[in-house]
Write a protein that holds these residues in place. Structure first.
Motif, mmCIF file in Angstrom:
data_model
loop_
_atom_site.group_PDB
_atom_site.id
_atom_site.type_symbol
_atom_site.label_atom_id
_atom_site.label_comp_id
_atom_site.label_asym_id
_atom_site.label_seq_id
_atom_site.Cartn_x
_atom_site.Cartn_y
_atom_site.Cartn_z
ATOM 1 N N PHE A 640 103.148 -7.903 -9.780
ATOM 2 C CA PHE A 640 104.225 -8.243 -8.864
ATOM 3 C C PHE A 640 104.728 -7.048 -8.057
ATOM 4 O O PHE A 640 104.832 -7.133 -6.826
ATOM 5 N N ILE A 641 105.039 -5.939 -8.724
ATOM 6 C CA ILE A 641 105.588 -4.797 -7.997
ATOM 7 C C ILE A 641 104.546 -4.209 -7.042
ATOM 8 O O ILE A 641 104.846 -3.924 -5.865
ATOM 9 N N THR A 642 103.320 -4.020 -7.541
ATOM 10 C CA THR A 642 102.271 -3.473 -6.669
ATOM 11 C C THR A 642 102.043 -4.368 -5.460
ATOM 12 O O THR A 642 101.876 -3.896 -4.324
ATOM 13 N N ARG A 643 102.048 -5.684 -5.676
ATOM 14 C CA ARG A 643 101.806 -6.590 -4.553
ATOM 15 C C ARG A 643 102.939 -6.539 -3.531
ATOM 16 O O ARG A 643 102.695 -6.594 -2.321
ATOM 17 N N ILE A 644 104.179 -6.452 -4.026
ATOM 18 C CA ILE A 644 105.313 -6.353 -3.092
ATOM 19 C C ILE A 644 105.155 -5.119 -2.208
ATOM 20 O O ILE A 644 105.369 -5.180 -0.984
ATOM 21 N N ILE A 645 104.754 -3.999 -2.810
ATOM 22 C CA ILE A 645 104.588 -2.763 -2.040
ATOM 23 C C ILE A 645 103.425 -2.893 -1.061
ATOM 24 O O ILE A 645 103.520 -2.461 0.111
ATOM 25 N N LEU A 646 102.302 -3.488 -1.495
ATOM 26 C CA LEU A 646 101.151 -3.666 -0.608
ATOM 27 C C LEU A 646 101.491 -4.591 0.554
ATOM 28 O O LEU A 646 101.107 -4.328 1.713
ATOM 29 N N ASN A 647 102.206 -5.673 0.270
ATOM 30 C CA ASN A 647 102.603 -6.591 1.350
ATOM 31 C C ASN A 647 103.540 -5.905 2.332
ATOM 32 O O ASN A 647 103.435 -6.090 3.557
ATOM 33 N N TRP A 648 104.456 -5.105 1.807
ATOM 34 C CA TRP A 648 105.368 -4.349 2.682
ATOM 35 C C TRP A 648 104.578 -3.416 3.588
ATOM 36 O O TRP A 648 104.863 -3.287 4.790
ATOM 37 N N SER A 649 103.573 -2.761 3.028
ATOM 38 C CA SER A 649 102.769 -1.824 3.801
ATOM 39 C C SER A 649 101.990 -2.534 4.899
ATOM 40 O O SER A 649 101.939 -2.061 6.050
ATOM 41 N N THR A 650 101.381 -3.667 4.571
ATOM 42 C CA THR A 650 100.596 -4.390 5.584
ATOM 43 C C THR A 650 101.496 -4.999 6.656
ATOM 44 O O THR A 650 101.131 -5.069 7.832
ATOM 45 N N ASN A 651 102.701 -5.444 6.268
ATOM 46 C CA ASN A 651 103.629 -5.995 7.259
ATOM 47 C C ASN A 651 104.133 -4.934 8.224
ATOM 48 O O ASN A 651 104.523 -5.236 9.343
ATOM 49 N N LYS A 652 104.129 -3.671 7.782
ATOM 50 C CA LYS A 652 104.538 -2.565 8.648
ATOM 51 C C LYS A 652 103.381 -2.083 9.511
ATOM 52 O O LYS A 652 103.488 -1.075 10.189
ATOM 53 N N ASN A 653 102.237 -2.832 9.419
ATOM 54 C CA ASN A 653 101.023 -2.456 10.173
ATOM 55 C C ASN A 653 100.530 -1.068 9.798
ATOM 56 O O ASN A 653 99.938 -0.356 10.610
ATOM 57 N N SER A 654 100.826 -0.690 8.601
ATOM 58 C CA SER A 654 100.380 0.623 8.141
ATOM 59 C C SER A 654 98.908 0.552 7.786
ATOM 60 O O SER A 654 98.428 -0.455 7.242
ATOM 61 N N SER A 655 98.196 1.598 8.085
ATOM 62 C CA SER A 655 96.779 1.650 7.707
ATOM 63 C C SER A 655 96.712 1.803 6.194
ATOM 64 O O SER A 655 97.401 2.622 5.600
ATOM 65 N N LEU A 656 95.913 0.970 5.574
ATOM 66 C CA LEU A 656 95.849 0.964 4.122
ATOM 67 C C LEU A 656 94.398 0.976 3.677
ATOM 68 O O LEU A 656 93.600 0.136 4.107
ATOM 69 N N THR A 657 94.063 1.914 2.835
ATOM 70 C CA THR A 657 92.702 1.992 2.305
ATOM 71 C C THR A 657 92.752 1.912 0.781
ATOM 72 O O THR A 657 93.787 2.157 0.174
ATOM 73 N N PHE A 658 91.620 1.546 0.208
ATOM 74 C CA PHE A 658 91.519 1.438 -1.251
ATOM 75 C C PHE A 658 90.477 2.415 -1.776
ATOM 76 O O PHE A 658 89.898 2.217 -2.835
ATOM 77 N N ASN A 659 90.296 3.468 -1.006
ATOM 78 C CA ASN A 659 89.421 4.555 -1.450
ATOM 79 C C ASN A 659 89.722 5.775 -0.593
ATOM 80 O O ASN A 659 90.569 5.737 0.299
ATOM 81 N N THR A 660 89.029 6.855 -0.856
ATOM 82 C CA THR A 660 89.128 8.068 -0.047
ATOM 83 C C THR A 660 87.747 8.378 0.505
ATOM 84 O O THR A 660 86.754 7.734 0.147
ATOM 85 N N ASN A 661 87.692 9.378 1.348
ATOM 86 C CA ASN A 661 86.393 9.749 1.921
ATOM 87 C C ASN A 661 85.402 10.161 0.829
ATOM 88 O O ASN A 661 84.184 9.981 0.974
ATOM 89 N N ILE A 662 85.914 10.704 -0.244
ATOM 90 C CA ILE A 662 85.032 11.155 -1.331
ATOM 91 C C ILE A 662 84.555 9.982 -2.169
ATOM 92 O O ILE A 662 83.390 9.919 -2.577
ATOM 93 N N THR A 663 85.447 9.022 -2.433
ATOM 94 C CA THR A 663 85.122 7.966 -3.404
ATOM 95 C C THR A 663 84.677 6.647 -2.779
ATOM 96 O O THR A 663 84.338 5.712 -3.500
ATOM 97 N N LYS A 664 84.669 6.558 -1.439
ATOM 98 C CA LYS A 664 84.403 5.248 -0.829
ATOM 99 C C LYS A 664 83.004 4.713 -1.112
ATOM 100 O O LYS A 664 82.775 3.503 -1.084
ATOM 101 N N SER A 665 82.080 5.598 -1.402
ATOM 102 C CA SER A 665 80.709 5.121 -1.673
ATOM 103 C C SER A 665 80.397 5.045 -3.162
ATOM 104 O O SER A 665 79.282 4.694 -3.543
ATOM 105 N N TRP A 666 81.383 5.364 -3.982
ATOM 106 C CA TRP A 666 81.135 5.350 -5.430
ATOM 107 C C TRP A 666 80.984 3.913 -5.940
ATOM 108 O O TRP A 666 81.719 3.008 -5.550
#
Length: 988
Positions: A640-666
């Motif tokens: 619940f808490i993580t989702r509220i924060i993620l939804n807030w971030s996407t509603n603010k049109n913030s760029s959101l990634t689920f990896n970094t340049n180092i780990t994106k291909s892992w």
């Protein structure tokens, strides 16, 4: 997400409540810090006085307002602050066994029926090597001894007047048994309440007392308690108060002289007993002694041990008939109990009994002669006492206990004091010890009296008043398990625990940001909220925070990221499938997405925590409680808490990634044929388990006192110690060499012995400890005293006992039985849950087989390595907690994989089953490794920087996590596949 406004409101309110509850701990800590500073300044370098000045400061501010906003005093916030367990604060943990045998004797009105007595004695002997309840053994032995000739309802046994409203002579044994069981349970409940009342008055913060099943055992925890002797006396005193007439010394001295002559005649040819005072004359202890009574050489006669209080005239009449050294009282008792000696008593004194002072004056105890009777029933007993209070004598100098009697007691007391007025003596006897025996002047008609004298301290007077006010125990209770943690070891545990806690938390936070980027940062915020909720809950509900409990919290932190990992990995899959960010997040949090796997994984781990909580005791319950609580709070914050924060971030049109340049291909596009390697995995596991089983038969395991019984001491020394050398030295005092091993630092040893463990009583515990002190003399600092060596010593010292534990063999057997049932119960519960959730027994079989495999390998590694590893690898209750945690972790991994297999089976009906299984294993590999790495980082931090007492526990968890990760990939799923190959064959 529906109802997000309600969830936000709940989270905010719960967060505020948590902060409010934790604030008490913060305010209380500020006060105690001020107290320490004050004590250090006032002590002026005398470290032995620091604790005293600290108590003085805290007493002085006890009622001062500390939190003006709520008008809370220090006493108020102290009671609301976080509870610290014994291993963090120091203190005493004890399990008392209420004597069912004594209750049965009481219910029978002290029956002398030979069948009843034979059954009692046989049951007592068998109880020492049996896991059965004493009552069940007694019933079996009674049937055997009576052979149908005597019934339990016999008037000479339980068919007596006191039970006549429940039992008649016509009742059969089967009808009497449940009545007796009910009476025993009522007596144990009474004992529990009496002990609770005593402890409530004891003065420690947040004590814990609870019954353990129907065994007659009561668990008592007193955090911060330091005076071991005082606690033992408080807990084990039956508080059987009696008022007796006492003989005058002038009445009994003729008998004593006759007894002295008779002992010289009877025992002249026997060797003199070897007692502590054999090498010194009694006149060294008692002052001047008549030459006619003592001689320079020790003779085997009464007056060689007892110095009579001779009255030269009536004015010297006293209730004290003699004195003896404490070490000689057993010899005097033996003389006076001899039938030939007792035959010398005049007929009017034939029921006289001899009792000692409750407290020695230095090394000397006084002896009294009590006017007993054929039934040995006192004229007045303690049930007439309405109230008891600590006060001072008429001069205001010496502490005493004032007692007020009820109407019945007032009449009896008036009669007794009237009969002994103007020169008679009345003895106040508690648990067969004389607390005072004053001369009676005028009759006392008001129903009041007091206990005074005997060099009683204020604390002792307070304890005695509390014991009398709480009432007497219905039967004797003795300590069958005792753990004492010294204050210095407790402080070291706090420091090491919070150091490892902080390091583990930092490592987890860094890893999440490193691997998931901004999403990892949001997960860290949810994790911080989780920790706030967790500690707030613990503070709100008065939970006790222990060292294993902190381990449970830290492990929860490591495992709580698992839910976020599952969600983030699922969102990445949704994004890779072409969905937009909002749709991918919604899909990741859906029941068809990550929620199903999270729910199953958390429920299986929670169930193992429940089993651990049901079968565990003390610190193990604390571990289980924090683990279960952590699972609940982490589920809420991740879902619940993580989702509220993620939804807030996407509603603010913030760029959101689920990896970094180092780990994106892992862990992308992985396609491993795990099933093809299953036979190799079976062979590797089989070899390790076979080697471990061989070691278990030849090398066994390093069972701790929890499982085998015994006494264990952690002793600190000035310098590094050689464990083998110390074991050899102690063999001289303990008959057999104890087990001695380095415990943490090279200057710290853990010494375990079974010497005299079958003997009951505090005196035996003290004697074993004293022998340990004697045996270690050559390794201790010059001039060190026994008091400085004891576990409860508060001053500075270079060496001494840091902690000690005693477990009697009977309770050790019970602990082993409970541990076995805990493991079996967890496997059964998990099997049934997985069967219900996945509806195929093959899934349950695969999961349980993998768990059984993990347990066997952990046991094997402990058997193979415990003699060579530089830390303690004992098998005890903490190890069982570790095993069940491994069970929960392994199931967590396995269930997540099984959930994906079930999903792929429904989605890809045209795939062969081996492809489904391999795909599920490959696609969840990132989550499996990520969670394992996070958990291992946390466990490694605790292992390296946590306390010595938890290192073996952490090692078991580290091995378990590695093996559990391996088994979920190469054992659980392959076993499930092999038992369902017909599904695959049907598609060919």
């Amino acid at each position: 997400m529906q109802n997000k406004g309600l969830i936000k409101l709940f989270a905010i309110l719960f967060g505020l409540v948590s902060l409010y509850q934790l604030s008490f701990t913060w305010f209380a800590k500020n006060v105690t810090d001020d107290a320490k500073e004050f004590a250090i300044e006032k002590a002026a370098g005398d470290a032995t006085q620091i604790a005293r000045f600290e108590r003085i400061y805290l007493d002085s501010v006890a009622n001062d307002t500390i939190v003006p906003l709520f008008n809370y005093s220090y006493n108020d916030i102290k009671d609301k602050s976080m509870n610290l367990g014994l291993d963090l604060k120091g203190g005493i943990n004890a399990i008392l066994q209420v004597s069912v045998k004594d209750i049965l004797v009481g219910l029978s009105n002290d029956s002398k029926n030979p069948v009843f007595r034979e059954a009692l004695e046989t049951a007592s002997a068998k109880q020492k090597s049996s896991n059965q309840r004493f009552l069940d053994i007694f019933f079996e032995e009674f049937e055997t001894a009576s052979n149908g000739t005597v019934k339990l309802s016999d008037p000479s046994i339980f068919g007596n007047k006191s039970l006549s409203d429940k039992i008649t002579f016509r009742n059969t044994n089967d009808e009497v048994k449940p009545i007796i069981e009910e009476e025993i349970n009522a007596s144990i409940s009474t004992a529990f309440q009496v002990l609770r009342n005593r402890i409530d008055k004891f003065g420690v913060t947040q004590p814990n007392i609870q019954r353990i099943g129907t065994s007659g055992r009561i668990l008592i925890e007193l955090p911060g308690a330091k005076d071991v002797d005082r606690v033992e006396k408080l807990l084990q005193s039956t508080a059987e108060l009696e008022f007796w007439e006492a003989y005058k010394n002038v009445d009994i001295q003729s008998f004593l002289y006759a007894a002295d002559a008779k002992t010289a005649e009877l025992f002249a040819t026997e060797e003199v007993a070897d007692t502590a005072s054999t090498e010194e004359n009694l006149d060294d202890l008692l002052g001047e002694v008549s030459d006619s009574i003592t001689t320079p050489t020790r003779q085997n006669r009464l007056f060689a041990y007892l110095y009579p209080n001779v009255a030269q005239n009536p004015q010297q009449a006293s209730s004290l008939i003699g004195q003896a050294a404490v070490a000689d009282t057993a010899k005097v008792n033996a003389f006076l109990a001899n039938k030939d000696i007792r035959a010398l008593l005049p007929s009017e004194q034939r029921y006289a009994k001899f009792l000692w002072d409750a407290k020695p004056n230095g090394e000397i105890l006084g002896l009294y002669a009590i006017k007993s009777n054929r039934e040995d029933i006192a004229p007045i007993e303690g049930d007439v006492i309405d109230d008891a209070r600590q006060g001072f004598d008429q001069f205001g100098n010496n502490p005493e206990v004032s007692m007020k009697m009820n109407s019945v007691g007032t009449k009896l007391w008036a009669k007794l004091t009237t009969e002994n007025a103007n020169g008679g003596f009345v003895a106040v006897v508690l648990d067969n010890e004389v607390h005072s025996a004053p001369r009676v002047g005028d009759p006392i008609l008001a129903g009041s009296t007091s206990i005074s004298g005997g060099n009683m301290t204020i604390t002792e007077a307070e304890d005695l008043a509390n014991v009398l006010k709480a009432g007497k125990l219905p039967a004797a209770a003795h300590i069958v398990q005792k753990a004492v943690v010294g204050p210095s070891l407790g402080q070291k545990a706090i420091d090491s625990s919070f150091r490892s806690f902080g390091l583990a938390l930092i490592l987890v936070l860094i890893w999440m940001v490193f691997y998931y980027g901004k999403a990892g940062l949001y997960a860290n915020i949810a994790l911080a909220v989780n920790i706030l909720f967790l500690f707030g809950w613990l503070a709100s509900f008065g939970a006790v925070l222990t060292l294993p409990g902190i381990a449970g919290i830290i492990l929860t932190i490591g495992m709580s990221v698992d839910a976020n990992v599952i969600i983030f990995e699922r969102i990445k899959e949704e994004l890779a499938g072409g969905k937009g960010l909002k749709e991918a997040i919604a899909g990741g949090f859906s029941f068809k997405g990550a929620l199903s796997a999270i729910l199953d994984a958390n429920v299986t781990t929670f169930l193992t925590g429940v089993i651990l909580f049901v079968f565990g005791t003390g610190p193990i319950k604390g571990f289980a409680y924090t683990l279960m609580l952590g699972i609940v709070t982490s589920f809420f914050t991740a879902v619940f808490i993580t989702r509220i924060i993620l939804n807030w971030s996407t509603n603010k049109n913030s760029s959101l990634t689920f990896n970094t340049n180092i780990t994106k291909s892992w862990f992308q596009n992985i396609n491993v044929d795990f099933l093809k390697k299953r036979k190799i995995a079976y062979a590797i596991s089989g070899l390790i388990i076979l080697g471990g089983i061989g070691s278990l038969f030849t090398n066994s395991l390093n069972y701790g006192v929890d499982f085998v019984g015994g006494r264990s001491y952690v002793v600190k020394f000035e310098n590094a110690m050689n464990a083998s050398e110390v074991a050899g030295t102690l063999k001289d005092v303990f008959e057999d060499a104890p087990e001695v091993k380095t415990y943490g630092a090279a200057s710290q040893l853990k010494i375990t012995t079974k010497f005299r463990i079958d003997e009951d009583g505090n005196t035996v515990d003290d004697e074993v400890r004293d022998l340990l002190f004697t045996g270690l003399q050559t390794y201790l600092p010059d001039g060190m005293t026994l008091d400085q060596f004891k576990v409860d010593y508060e001053g500075p010292r270079a060496a001494g006992i840091e902690s000690q534990i005693k477990v009697e063999p009977t309770i050790a057997d019970d602990i082993k039985t409970a541990a076995t049932w805990a493991i079996v119960g967890s496997l059964l519960v998990v099997f049934l849950y997985i069967l219900i959730r996945f509806r195929k027994w093959q899934y349950s079989l695969g999961a349980v087989t993998a768990v059984f495999h993990d347990v066997l390998i952990v046991l094997s590694i402990f058997s193979l390595l415990y003699k060579v590893m530089p830390f303690d690898m004992e098998i005890g209750q903490s190890f069982i907690a570790a095993i069940l945690t491994v069970v929960g972790y392994s199931l967590n991994d396995t269930v997540v994989i099984f959930d994906r297999i079930r999903e792929y089976t429904n989605q890809h009906s045209s795939w062969k089953f081996n492809r489904i299984v391999n795909s599920a294993l490959s696609n969840t590999l990132g989550r499996t490794i990520n969670t394992s790495i996070t958990t291992l980082v946390v466990l490694s931090a605790i292992f390296l920087f946590g306390g010595d007492s938890i290192r073996g526990f952490m090692f078991a968890l580290i091995v378990g996590v590695i093996v559990g990760t391996y088994s979920s990939l190469f054992i659980a799923s392959p076993i499930m596949y092999d038992t369902t190959k017909k599904l695959d064959e049907g598609k060919k």
